[in-house]
Design an enzyme around this catalytic site. Structure first.
Site, PDB file in Angstrom:
ATOM      1  N   ILE A 204       0.820  -1.223   0.000  1.00 29.29           N
ATOM      2  CA  ILE A 204       0.000   0.000   0.000  1.00 29.29           C
ATOM      3  C   ILE A 204       0.855   1.276   0.000  1.00 29.29           C
ATOM      4  O   ILE A 204       0.336   2.366  -0.222  1.00 29.29           O
ATOM      5  CB  ILE A 204      -1.006   0.034   1.175  1.00 29.29           C
TER       6      ILE A 204
ATOM      7  N   HIS B 206       7.793 -11.188   5.807  1.00 29.66           N
ATOM      8  CA  HIS B 206       7.331 -10.892   4.467  1.00 29.66           C
ATOM      9  C   HIS B 206       8.487 -10.487   3.575  1.00 29.66           C
ATOM     10  O   HIS B 206       9.419  -9.826   4.007  1.00 29.66           O
ATOM     11  CB  HIS B 206       6.248  -9.806   4.461  1.00 29.66           C
TER      12      HIS B 206
END
EC number: 3.9.1.-
Length: 123
Positions: free
Chosen positions: A32, A101
């Site tokens: 994002i 991640h």
């Protein structure tokens, strides 16, 4: 594990994400706050808090994340030009979500070192 992370909520479809890949072990979605023209996060569906928590039982997931990154780089046309695939660890490593991640960044030349403090020199 403690409280769920935003990534757990994305895996469980409790909050939306712009998913670009999913299989039984991993999920990849657009960041994002992209730091490159193409910036996705590839996460294991099994939560591993940090690289420090990788062990013999879950280490296969790390290899799988990199295999997914390579697949996405080929599919999106970045494999030949190059890309960056990085996993941050803990606060000084730049980790902000404690669900491991892999950042896959592409679409522009990447400099090295990735960060320079103009007052102190290279970090």
């Amino acid at each position: 594990m403690t409280d769920s992370t935003i990534f757990d909520k994305i895996i469980n479809k409790e909050i939306p994400a712009d998913v670009v890949y999913e299989d039984e072990l991993a999920l990849a979605f657009k960041d994002i706050n992209p730091q490159a023209p193409f910036h996705v996060l590839v996460i294991p569906k099994q939560r591993i808090a940090t690289i420090n928590d990788v062990n013999e039982q879950n280490s296969h997931l790390i290899g799988h994340l990199y295999a997914v990154a390579a697949k996405l780089a080929k599919e999106h046309g970045f494999a030949e030009d190059g890309y960056r695939a990085v996993i941050n660890c803990n606060e000084h490593g730049g980790q902000t979500v404690y669900h491991l991640h892999l950042h896959l960044l592409a679409g522009k030349p990447m400099g090295w070192p990735p960060y320079q403090d103009t007052k102190k020199g290279l970090i």
